[in-house]
Design a protein around this motif. Structure first.
Motif, mmCIF file in Angstrom:
data_model
loop_
_atom_site.group_PDB
_atom_site.id
_atom_site.type_symbol
_atom_site.label_atom_id
_atom_site.label_comp_id
_atom_site.label_asym_id
_atom_site.label_seq_id
_atom_site.Cartn_x
_atom_site.Cartn_y
_atom_site.Cartn_z
ATOM 1 N N GLU A 362 40.178 -88.276 -39.060
ATOM 2 C CA GLU A 362 39.880 -87.425 -40.217
ATOM 3 C C GLU A 362 40.190 -85.981 -39.858
ATOM 4 N N ASP A 363 41.018 -85.328 -40.670
ATOM 5 C CA ASP A 363 41.384 -83.933 -40.414
ATOM 6 C C ASP A 363 40.292 -83.018 -40.963
ATOM 7 N N PHE A 364 39.810 -82.097 -40.119
ATOM 8 C CA PHE A 364 38.711 -81.224 -40.548
ATOM 9 C C PHE A 364 39.094 -80.351 -41.732
ATOM 10 N N ARG A 365 40.376 -80.080 -41.901
ATOM 11 C CA ARG A 365 40.798 -79.237 -43.029
ATOM 12 C C ARG A 365 40.610 -79.957 -44.366
ATOM 13 N N LYS A 366 40.685 -81.280 -44.357
ATOM 14 C CA LYS A 366 40.411 -82.044 -45.582
ATOM 15 C C LYS A 366 38.941 -81.910 -45.956
ATOM 16 N N ILE A 367 38.083 -81.848 -44.956
ATOM 17 C CA ILE A 367 36.655 -81.645 -45.220
ATOM 18 C C ILE A 367 36.419 -80.242 -45.763
#
Length: 394
Positions: A362-367
């Motif tokens: 999971e990419d933190f930028r998507k969060i």
């Protein structure tokens, strides 16, 4: 009036507490307040690289217990058939059972960096691992959202220095450790007399102006922190005091939408379990008091508390009963307004590692994009340049 080097340093010290940009240097009317239904984000940074595998424990995974025969958590509190939580986070377990906590596992980014400083910069700026930005993701949120703000308190950090995450190109958050101490410092005759004198030097003139703005905002924040004192008992830890400050400000009519806190250090190379337990106990008790405070005030549905750490730790323990710098990690989300609760995705796959490290999924930028768009109602594509979709847990 000539300014001496010692005086210059004193002005710089107080001005640094706010780190404001020139477009904020104007008379403050302080007549903005948050709409009662306005969403508020609180970011809690686990500084130093928290060990995620001993936070959310894969209780059925033999590889975990084999690789950590000396530090594996064997008395985890059950979350589901596969996962437990560190027993020092007992209140997080209660939140989980109440549907007020979500967990995103295995969060990271491509080509991870194991340097504390560089990885923290990447998380703060929401940059690629080979990209160097001078602005932070929340600072750019301020740039987009606060062009019409009357005063620079849309975001506050409870710390002595402002983090990169809250620095925009045009706008920046306001950093302070204690509202009363900041106000008392700003009211010293020395600083106020300096502000009354104009200086032609551009750099020094900017510092004078920043000083004047700091004096105004220090008084404003202090008054708001006193406006609605909380009756909730908070622990005497530094984090407990910080959360108590945030609670008092949230209850006032200050216009702040983002609060930023940190606790550390989680750099547990030696005797990890003792150190992590102490930090988790502090976090557990502070969050318990804060959530109780927000619930009793009817504010919990509009509060989102998000945690992160700059990286996780390696899967195998080291020879000192600790763990060394790793890669992917989990994030917690606590709120009365979650759309999806519980564990949001699969636990890390310990059979597929990159030289002993977890491989992020999971990419933190998507969060970040999810929080910006769904919670703060901002244009995440402008703030992050992120176009790869978002989640739906908020």
């Amino acid at each position: 009036m000539l300014i001496k080097r010692r005086e210059f340093l004193k002005i710089s010290s107080l001005a640094t507490a706010s780190l404001l940009m020139p477009n904020f240097l104007k008379a403050m009317t302080f007549d903005e307040a948050l709409n009662p239904d306005q969403k508020i984000l609180i970011v809690l940074q686990f500084t130093g690289g928290n060990d995620g595998l001993n936070t959310i424990i894969p209780v059925q995974n033999d590889i975990y217990f084999k690789e950590r025969n000396g530090i594996a958590i064997k008395n985890a509190l059950t979350l589901n058939d596969e996962a437990g939580i560190n027993p020092a986070l007992s209140y997080f377990k209660e939140l989980y059972d109440n549907g007020e906590l979500s967990v995103m596992n295995n969060v990271g980014y491509p080509n991870p960096d194991k340097s504390h400083f560089r990885s923290m910069d990447i998380w703060h700026s929401a940059s690629k691992s080979d990209e160097y930005l001078e602005t932070g993701w929340l600072g750019r949120f301020l740039d987009e959202e606060c062009y019409r703000c009357e005063h620079p308190t849309q975001a506050l950090e409870v710390d002595d220095m402002l983090s990169l995450a809250l620095k925009g190109e045009k706008n920046k958050a306001f950093a302070f450790k204690d509202p009363k101490r900041l106000y008392q410092t700003s009211q010293e005759k020395y600083f106020k007399s300096l502000y009354d004198h104009h200086h032609d030097d551009e750099t020094v003139s900017y510092l004078y102006q920043t000083l004047g703005s700091t004096i105004n905002n220090a008084g404003y924040i202090f008054e708001k922190s006193k406006a609605k004192k909380t009756d909730q008992a908070y622990p005497n830890s530094q984090l407990g005091k910080d959360f108590k400050t945030v609670a008092s400000l949230i209850k006032s009519d200050i216009n702040t939408r983002v609060y930023y806190l940190s606790i550390g250090s989680f750099d547990t190379h030696v005797n990890q379990n003792e150190r992590q337990q102490k930090l988790f106990n502090d976090i557990n008790e502070a969050v318990k008091s804060f959530v109780s405070d927000m619930k009793s005030s009817g504010l919990f549905d509009n509060i989102l508390l998000m945690t992160f750490s700059e990286f996780g730790r390696r899967v195998a323990q080291n020879a000192s009963n600790g763990t060394d710098h790793g890669t992917a990690n989990q994030m917690f989300f606590i709120s009365g307004g979650l759309k999806k609760k519980g564990i949001l995705n699969a636990l890390p796959d310990l059979t597929k590692l990159n030289e002993g490290d977890l491989i992020y999924t999971e990419d933190f930028r998507k969060i970040y994009a999810t929080i910006l768009k769904n919670w703060l109602k901002a244009d995440s594509s402008k703030v992050l340049g992120w176009k790869n979709g978002i989640y739906d847990f908020v």
